[in-house]
Design an enzyme around this catalytic site. Structure first.
Site, PDB file in Angstrom:
ATOM      1  N   GLY A 277       0.828  -1.191   0.000  1.00 38.26           N
ATOM      2  CA  GLY A 277       0.000   0.000   0.000  1.00 38.26           C
ATOM      3  C   GLY A 277       0.861   1.239   0.000  1.00 38.26           C
ATOM      4  N   THR A 278       0.821   2.015  -1.073  1.00 36.60           N
ATOM      5  CA  THR A 278       1.581   3.255  -1.169  1.00 36.60           C
ATOM      6  C   THR A 278       1.282   3.888  -2.519  1.00 36.60           C
ATOM      7  OG1 THR A 278       3.782   4.229  -0.904  1.00 36.60           O
ATOM      8  CG2 THR A 278       3.640   2.274  -2.269  1.00 36.60           C
ATOM      9  N   THR A 279       1.776   5.073  -2.732  1.00 33.43           N
ATOM     10  CA  THR A 279       1.741   5.685  -4.049  1.00 33.43           C
ATOM     11  C   THR A 279       3.079   6.357  -4.304  1.00 33.43           C
ATOM     12  OG1 THR A 279      -0.637   6.145  -3.882  1.00 33.43           O
ATOM     13  CG2 THR A 279       0.593   7.327  -5.582  1.00 33.43           C
TER      14      THR A 279
ATOM     15  N   ASP B 262       4.063   9.154  -1.090  1.00 34.33           N
ATOM     16  CA  ASP B 262       3.382   9.489   0.158  1.00 34.33           C
ATOM     17  C   ASP B 262       4.244   9.021   1.323  1.00 34.33           C
ATOM     18  OD1 ASP B 262       1.683   6.939   1.579  1.00 34.33           O
ATOM     19  OD2 ASP B 262       2.509   6.614  -0.410  1.00 34.33           O
TER      20      ASP B 262
ATOM     21  N   LYS C  83      10.129   7.064   1.524  1.00 35.66           N
ATOM     22  CA  LYS C  83       9.982   6.063   0.478  1.00 35.66           C
ATOM     23  C   LYS C  83      10.788   6.399  -0.772  1.00 35.66           C
ATOM     24  CE  LYS C  83       5.294   4.979   2.035  1.00 35.66           C
ATOM     25  NZ  LYS C  83       3.877   4.871   1.633  1.00 35.66           N
TER      26      LYS C  83
END
Length: 212
Positions: free
Chosen positions: A20-22, A37, A54
């Protein structure tokens, strides 16, 4: 970005924990912009950390976003930095982006990590979409993670191949912000990396609207 669990029920938790991330990357006339994010989640339902970095530098003029297993991503980063440093020590010049991308693809093979690699060399600015199967695809822009579909919608509309790095950062931030509005695994601001021939500079924003 998913965080692995440990304990008596770790096996059950790891089965439901999903990436889960962008993260996004886009080329500009004078470099590359990467953005991500700052939220780490477990299964996309529990916020495990609200201030995760990230984006990591892997080369004097290149950086990589992190999407996937934290442990595997950290192992990949260590190996890439070692390979890039060894090459520069032996050859007296940094790895080209094409060579770095191929090394990254080989290093990722079989790992649950889907990063975006971006950097600058003598041939200009480059962005690569990579996956755990060893795939390496160069494009003008790319996105990974659970919010990638929402991010691509913004990139498709707002990307300008003639924009400078300073102009492109707003597009990258907008893409992450759009994903954060609907993807529960993405959020808590944005980390932006400006990659040019002079190096990699990062900045953190609690509100993507602050990016300029």
């Amino acid at each position: 970005m998913a965080r692995q669990s440990h304990g008596p029920d770790a096996g059950e938790k790891n089965q439901i924990a999903k990436t889960g991330t962008t993260t996004v990357g886009l080329t500009a006339t004078d470099g590359v912009v990467l953005a991500a994010d700052r939220r780490a989640s477990l299964g996309g339902r529990f916020v495990a950390n609200k201030d995760v970095s990230k984006i990591e530098q892997v080369h004097p003029t290149a950086a990589m976003t992190i999407s996937g297993s934290v442990g595997d991503a950290q192992a990949v980063l260590r190996q890439l930095r070692a390979e890039a440093s060894l090459y520069e020590t032996r050859r007296g010049r940094p790895l080209s982006m094409d060579a770095l991308a191929r090394v990254t693809g080989d290093t990722l093979r079989g790992r649950p990590v889907t990063p975006v690699l971006g950097g600058v060399d003598d041939d200009g600015a480059h962005v690569y979409d990579l996956d755990g199967g060893g795939g390496v695809m160069e494009d003008a822009y790319a996105s990974t993670g659970s919010g990638m579909q929402l991010a691509y919608g913004v990139l498709e509309r707002q990307y300008d191949p003639d924009a400078s790095v300073s102009e492109a950062v707003a597009v990258a931030a907008n893409a992450v912000a759009a994903a954060s509005e609907r993807d529960t695994a993405s959020g808590n601001g944005v980390l932006v990396a400006r990659v040019t021939a002079d190096g990699v500079a990062t900045a953190t924003y609690d509100d993507p609207a602050e990016v300029a």
